[in-house]
Design a protein around this motif. Structure first.
Motif, PDB file in Angstrom:
ATOM      1  N   GLY A  89      -9.725 133.515  17.794  1.00 31.44           N
ATOM      2  CA  GLY A  89     -10.110 132.353  17.013  1.00 31.44           C
ATOM      3  C   GLY A  89      -9.191 131.160  17.094  1.00 31.44           C
ATOM      4  O   GLY A  89      -9.392 130.197  16.357  1.00 31.44           O
ATOM      5  N   GLY A  90      -8.169 131.225  17.904  1.00 26.08           N
ATOM      6  CA  GLY A  90      -7.264 130.085  18.007  1.00 26.08           C
ATOM      7  C   GLY A  90      -5.977 130.293  17.230  1.00 26.08           C
ATOM      8  O   GLY A  90      -5.833 131.247  16.450  1.00 26.08           O
ATOM      9  N   SER A  91      -5.047 129.383  17.418  1.00 26.07           N
ATOM     10  CA  SER A  91      -3.707 129.530  16.839  1.00 26.07           C
ATOM     11  C   SER A  91      -3.720 129.450  15.318  1.00 26.07           C
ATOM     12  O   SER A  91      -2.962 130.156  14.641  1.00 26.07           O
ATOM     13  N   ARG A  92      -4.562 128.591  14.749  1.00 27.18           N
ATOM     14  CA  ARG A  92      -4.585 128.456  13.289  1.00 27.18           C
ATOM     15  C   ARG A  92      -5.105 129.729  12.626  1.00 27.18           C
ATOM     16  O   ARG A  92      -4.543 130.197  11.630  1.00 27.18           O
ATOM     17  N   ASP A  94      -5.043 132.695  13.927  1.00 25.18           N
ATOM     18  CA  ASP A  94      -4.024 133.715  14.172  1.00 25.18           C
ATOM     19  C   ASP A  94      -2.888 133.589  13.160  1.00 25.18           C
ATOM     20  O   ASP A  94      -2.387 134.597  12.644  1.00 25.18           O
ATOM     21  N   ARG A 151      -7.184 139.473  26.129  1.00 27.90           N
ATOM     22  CA  ARG A 151      -7.661 138.092  26.237  1.00 27.90           C
ATOM     23  C   ARG A 151      -7.248 137.427  27.540  1.00 27.90           C
ATOM     24  O   ARG A 151      -7.925 136.506  28.010  1.00 27.90           O
ATOM     25  N   ARG A 160     -15.127 132.727  29.167  1.00 26.83           N
ATOM     26  CA  ARG A 160     -14.873 131.494  28.416  1.00 26.83           C
ATOM     27  C   ARG A 160     -15.201 130.267  29.248  1.00 26.83           C
ATOM     28  O   ARG A 160     -15.751 129.274  28.745  1.00 26.83           O
ATOM     29  N   ARG A 166     -17.330 132.894  21.575  1.00 25.10           N
ATOM     30  CA  ARG A 166     -16.281 133.848  21.209  1.00 25.10           C
ATOM     31  C   ARG A 166     -16.862 135.090  20.540  1.00 25.10           C
ATOM     32  O   ARG A 166     -16.361 136.195  20.735  1.00 25.10           O
TER      33      ARG A 166
END
Length: 265
Positions: A89-92, A94, A151, A160, A166
Protein backbone atom coordinates in the motif's frame (compact mmCIF):
# COMPACT_ATOMS: atom_id res chain seq x y z
CA UNK A 1 5.23 -36.82 10.15
CA UNK A 2 1.91 -36.60 8.33
CA UNK A 3 0.54 -39.46 10.45
CA UNK A 4 1.55 -37.66 13.64
CA UNK A 5 -0.10 -34.42 12.48
CA UNK A 6 -3.29 -36.32 11.59
CA UNK A 7 -3.25 -38.02 15.01
CA UNK A 8 -2.95 -34.67 16.80
CA UNK A 9 -5.80 -33.21 14.73
CA UNK A 10 -8.02 -36.22 15.44
CA UNK A 11 -7.29 -36.00 19.18
CA UNK A 12 -8.22 -32.30 19.24
CA UNK A 13 -11.42 -32.95 17.31
CA UNK A 14 -12.28 -35.78 19.71
CA UNK A 15 -11.88 -33.41 22.68
CA UNK A 16 -14.22 -30.85 21.12
CA UNK A 17 -16.85 -33.44 20.15
CA UNK A 18 -16.72 -35.15 23.55
CA UNK A 19 -17.12 -31.80 25.29
CA UNK A 20 -20.17 -30.93 23.20
CA UNK A 21 -21.75 -34.32 23.86
CA UNK A 22 -21.12 -34.07 27.60
CA UNK A 23 -22.37 -30.48 27.96
CA UNK A 24 -25.54 -31.56 29.82
CA UNK A 25 -23.70 -34.07 32.01
CA UNK A 26 -21.21 -31.37 32.99
CA UNK A 27 -24.01 -29.33 34.58
CA UNK A 28 -25.88 -32.21 36.23
CA UNK A 29 -25.72 -31.99 40.03
CA UNK A 30 -25.85 -34.87 42.48
CA UNK A 31 -25.53 -33.76 46.10
CA UNK A 32 -25.23 -37.37 47.24
CA UNK A 33 -21.90 -37.57 45.41
CA UNK A 34 -20.26 -34.34 46.53
CA UNK A 35 -16.47 -33.97 46.75
CA UNK A 36 -15.70 -37.56 45.82
CA UNK A 37 -12.08 -38.43 45.11
CA UNK A 38 -11.16 -39.97 41.73
CA UNK A 39 -12.59 -43.46 41.28
CA UNK A 40 -13.75 -45.82 38.55
CA UNK A 41 -17.20 -44.18 38.55
CA UNK A 42 -15.72 -40.66 38.49
CA UNK A 43 -12.15 -40.78 37.09
CA UNK A 44 -11.62 -37.05 37.76
CA UNK A 45 -13.67 -37.01 40.96
CA UNK A 46 -16.65 -34.72 41.68
CA UNK A 47 -16.96 -31.14 42.89
CA UNK A 48 -18.91 -29.54 45.77
CA UNK A 49 -22.18 -29.93 43.87
CA UNK A 50 -21.59 -33.53 42.86
CA UNK A 51 -20.86 -32.69 39.23
CA UNK A 52 -18.60 -35.12 37.40
CA UNK A 53 -15.24 -33.43 36.86
CA UNK A 54 -14.36 -35.49 33.79
CA UNK A 55 -17.48 -34.24 32.01
CA UNK A 56 -16.85 -30.68 33.22
CA UNK A 57 -13.22 -30.81 32.11
CA UNK A 58 -14.06 -32.04 28.62
CA UNK A 59 -16.88 -29.51 28.28
CA UNK A 60 -14.57 -26.76 29.49
CA UNK A 61 -11.83 -27.77 27.07
CA UNK A 62 -14.35 -27.82 24.24
CA UNK A 63 -15.46 -24.29 25.10
CA UNK A 64 -11.88 -23.04 25.40
CA UNK A 65 -10.83 -24.66 22.12
CA UNK A 66 -13.80 -23.25 20.20
CA UNK A 67 -13.27 -19.75 21.59
CA UNK A 68 -9.55 -20.01 20.88
CA UNK A 69 -10.10 -21.25 17.33
CA UNK A 70 -12.49 -18.43 16.46
CA UNK A 71 -10.32 -15.75 18.05
CA UNK A 72 -7.09 -17.06 16.52
CA UNK A 73 -8.66 -17.30 13.06
CA UNK A 74 -9.94 -13.71 13.21
CA UNK A 75 -6.60 -12.51 14.56
CA UNK A 76 -4.68 -14.25 11.76
CA UNK A 77 -6.95 -12.72 9.11
CA UNK A 78 -6.28 -9.27 10.62
CA UNK A 79 -2.54 -10.02 10.49
CA UNK A 80 -2.69 -11.09 6.83
CA UNK A 81 -4.77 -8.09 5.79
CA UNK A 82 -2.56 -5.55 7.57
CA UNK A 83 0.67 -7.19 6.38
CA UNK A 84 -0.53 -7.14 2.78
CA UNK A 85 -1.63 -3.52 3.10
CA UNK A 86 1.70 -2.52 4.64
CA UNK A 87 3.80 -4.21 1.97
CA UNK A 88 1.69 -3.24 -1.03
CA UNK A 89 0.00 0.00 0.00
CA UNK A 90 2.89 2.42 -0.08
CA UNK A 91 5.18 3.99 2.49
CA UNK A 92 2.46 5.83 4.42
CA UNK A 93 0.34 2.72 4.89
CA UNK A 94 3.47 0.77 5.86
CA UNK A 95 4.36 3.40 8.46
CA UNK A 96 0.86 3.31 9.97
CA UNK A 97 0.79 -0.51 10.13
CA UNK A 98 4.30 -0.64 11.60
CA UNK A 99 3.24 1.89 14.23
CA UNK A 100 0.17 -0.21 15.08
CA UNK A 101 2.32 -3.33 15.41
CA UNK A 102 4.79 -1.58 17.74
CA UNK A 103 1.98 -0.03 19.77
CA UNK A 104 0.10 -3.30 20.26
CA UNK A 105 3.24 -5.26 21.08
CA UNK A 106 4.27 -2.59 23.59
CA UNK A 107 1.16 -3.18 25.73
CA UNK A 108 1.08 -6.34 27.88
CA UNK A 109 -1.37 -8.86 26.43
CA UNK A 110 -3.17 -9.57 29.67
CA UNK A 111 -3.76 -5.91 30.50
CA UNK A 112 -5.19 -5.16 27.05
CA UNK A 113 -7.24 -8.37 27.08
CA UNK A 114 -8.80 -7.56 30.43
CA UNK A 115 -9.60 -3.97 29.40
CA UNK A 116 -11.25 -5.04 26.12
CA UNK A 117 -13.16 -7.92 27.70
CA UNK A 118 -14.39 -5.72 30.55
CA UNK A 119 -15.39 -2.93 28.15
CA UNK A 120 -17.48 -5.38 26.10
CA UNK A 121 -19.25 -6.77 29.14
CA UNK A 122 -17.06 -9.87 29.45
CA UNK A 123 -18.50 -13.16 28.19
CA UNK A 124 -17.50 -15.07 25.07
CA UNK A 125 -17.77 -12.02 22.80
CA UNK A 126 -15.47 -9.92 24.94
CA UNK A 127 -12.90 -12.72 25.16
CA UNK A 128 -12.92 -13.41 21.42
CA UNK A 129 -12.67 -9.73 20.49
CA UNK A 130 -9.91 -9.18 23.02
CA UNK A 131 -7.83 -12.09 21.77
CA UNK A 132 -8.48 -11.20 18.13
CA UNK A 133 -7.21 -7.63 18.41
CA UNK A 134 -4.17 -8.43 20.56
CA UNK A 135 -2.60 -11.52 18.98
CA UNK A 136 -2.04 -10.44 15.38
CA UNK A 137 1.15 -8.28 15.59
CA UNK A 138 3.78 -11.06 15.63
CA UNK A 139 2.25 -12.87 12.67
CA UNK A 140 1.70 -9.57 10.83
CA UNK A 141 5.37 -8.69 11.23
CA UNK A 142 6.48 -12.05 9.79
CA UNK A 143 4.06 -11.86 6.87
CA UNK A 144 5.00 -8.25 6.13
CA UNK A 145 8.67 -9.15 5.86
CA UNK A 146 7.83 -12.05 3.54
CA UNK A 147 5.62 -9.91 1.31
CA UNK A 148 8.25 -7.16 1.13
CA UNK A 149 10.71 -9.69 -0.30
CA UNK A 150 8.07 -11.01 -2.66
CA UNK A 151 7.24 -7.51 -3.89
CA UNK A 152 10.65 -7.24 -5.57
CA UNK A 153 10.15 -10.33 -7.70
CA UNK A 154 10.11 -9.71 -11.50
CA UNK A 155 6.58 -11.01 -12.06
CA UNK A 156 5.20 -8.64 -9.41
CA UNK A 157 7.02 -5.73 -11.07
CA UNK A 158 5.64 -6.77 -14.46
CA UNK A 159 2.13 -6.92 -13.06
CA UNK A 160 2.43 -3.41 -11.66
CA UNK A 161 3.88 -2.15 -14.95
CA UNK A 162 0.93 -3.63 -16.82
CA UNK A 163 -1.48 -1.71 -14.60
CA UNK A 164 -2.75 -4.62 -12.50
CA UNK A 165 -4.39 -3.31 -9.34
CA UNK A 166 -2.75 -3.85 -5.96
CA UNK A 167 -5.79 -5.75 -4.72
CA UNK A 168 -5.59 -8.18 -7.63
CA UNK A 169 -1.84 -8.61 -7.14
CA UNK A 170 -2.48 -9.40 -3.48
CA UNK A 171 -5.08 -12.09 -4.20
CA UNK A 172 -3.38 -13.52 -7.29
CA UNK A 173 0.30 -13.56 -6.32
CA UNK A 174 0.89 -12.54 -2.71
CA UNK A 175 -1.63 -14.51 -0.63
CA UNK A 176 -1.01 -17.88 -2.39
CA UNK A 177 2.74 -17.40 -1.84
CA UNK A 178 2.51 -16.62 1.89
CA UNK A 179 -0.25 -19.18 2.57
CA UNK A 180 2.16 -21.75 4.12
CA UNK A 181 3.58 -19.16 6.54
CA UNK A 182 0.05 -17.96 7.28
CA UNK A 183 -1.22 -21.47 8.10
CA UNK A 184 1.73 -22.19 10.39
CA UNK A 185 1.23 -18.87 12.17
CA UNK A 186 -2.50 -19.56 12.50
CA UNK A 187 -1.92 -22.95 14.15
CA UNK A 188 0.71 -21.50 16.48
CA UNK A 189 -1.74 -18.78 17.54
CA UNK A 190 -4.17 -21.40 18.87
CA UNK A 191 -2.30 -22.35 22.07
CA UNK A 192 -1.79 -18.69 22.97
CA UNK A 193 -5.47 -17.96 22.40
CA UNK A 194 -6.58 -20.95 24.49
CA UNK A 195 -4.23 -20.10 27.36
CA UNK A 196 -5.21 -16.43 27.40
CA UNK A 197 -8.90 -17.32 27.36
CA UNK A 198 -8.39 -19.60 30.36
CA UNK A 199 -6.26 -16.97 32.11
CA UNK A 200 -8.67 -14.06 31.94
CA UNK A 201 -11.60 -16.35 32.75
CA UNK A 202 -9.67 -17.57 35.80
CA UNK A 203 -9.21 -13.94 36.86
CA UNK A 204 -12.95 -13.28 36.49
CA UNK A 205 -12.86 -11.13 33.35
CA UNK A 206 -13.72 -13.78 30.77
CA UNK A 207 -16.49 -16.32 30.37
CA UNK A 208 -19.37 -16.31 32.83
CA UNK A 209 -19.23 -18.63 35.88
CA UNK A 210 -22.25 -20.56 34.58
CA UNK A 211 -20.21 -21.90 31.65
CA UNK A 212 -18.04 -25.01 32.26
CA UNK A 213 -14.87 -23.31 31.00
CA UNK A 214 -11.44 -24.42 32.21
CA UNK A 215 -10.76 -20.99 33.68
CA UNK A 216 -13.99 -21.16 35.69
CA UNK A 217 -13.21 -24.70 36.88
CA UNK A 218 -9.71 -23.74 38.04
CA UNK A 219 -10.97 -20.57 39.71
CA UNK A 220 -13.58 -22.52 41.68
CA UNK A 221 -11.01 -25.17 42.61
CA UNK A 222 -8.71 -22.65 44.33
CA UNK A 223 -11.08 -22.39 47.28
CA UNK A 224 -11.04 -26.14 47.93
CA UNK A 225 -7.36 -27.04 47.60
CA UNK A 226 -6.72 -26.43 51.29
CA UNK A 227 -9.45 -28.95 52.15
CA UNK A 228 -7.61 -31.69 50.25
CA UNK A 229 -9.71 -31.69 47.05
CA UNK A 230 -6.60 -31.62 44.85
CA UNK A 231 -8.33 -33.33 41.92
CA UNK A 232 -10.48 -30.25 41.26
CA UNK A 233 -7.45 -28.36 39.95
CA UNK A 234 -4.90 -31.01 38.99
CA UNK A 235 -6.85 -32.90 36.33
CA UNK A 236 -8.35 -29.83 34.57
CA UNK A 237 -4.95 -28.14 34.66
CA UNK A 238 -3.21 -31.16 33.17
CA UNK A 239 -5.91 -31.48 30.51
CA UNK A 240 -5.47 -27.82 29.52
CA UNK A 241 -1.71 -28.31 29.36
CA UNK A 242 -2.15 -31.40 27.15
CA UNK A 243 -4.41 -29.53 24.70
CA UNK A 244 -2.00 -26.59 24.49
CA UNK A 245 0.93 -28.95 23.88
CA UNK A 246 -1.04 -30.73 21.15
CA UNK A 247 -1.69 -27.42 19.40
CA UNK A 248 1.97 -26.50 19.72
CA UNK A 249 3.01 -29.89 18.37
CA UNK A 250 0.62 -29.56 15.44
CA UNK A 251 2.12 -26.18 14.58
CA UNK A 252 5.66 -27.52 14.77
CA UNK A 253 4.79 -30.48 12.52
CA UNK A 254 3.05 -28.22 10.02
CA UNK A 255 6.06 -25.89 9.93
CA UNK A 256 8.39 -28.81 9.26
CA UNK A 257 6.16 -30.19 6.51
CA UNK A 258 5.96 -26.81 4.77
CA UNK A 259 9.67 -26.08 4.94
CA UNK A 260 11.82 -27.04 1.93
CA UNK A 261 13.64 -29.66 3.97
CA UNK A 262 10.33 -31.18 5.08
CA UNK A 263 9.04 -31.28 1.52
CA UNK A 264 12.19 -33.01 0.31
CA UNK A 265 12.05 -35.50 3.20
Amino acid sequence: MLVMAAGVAIALCAVVIAGIMLADAASTTNFDARNLAPSLDHPFGTDRMGRDMLARTLAGLSTSVVVGLVAATVSSVIALALASAAALGGSRVDAVVSWLIDLTMGIPHMVLLILISYALGRGALGVMVGISVTHWPSLARVLRAEILQLREQPYISCSRALGVSRLRIAFTHVIPHVLPQYLVGLVLLFPHAVLHEASITFLGFGLSPEQPAIGVILSEAMGYLTSGAWWLAVFPGLALLAVVLMFDRAGALLRRMMSPEGVQG
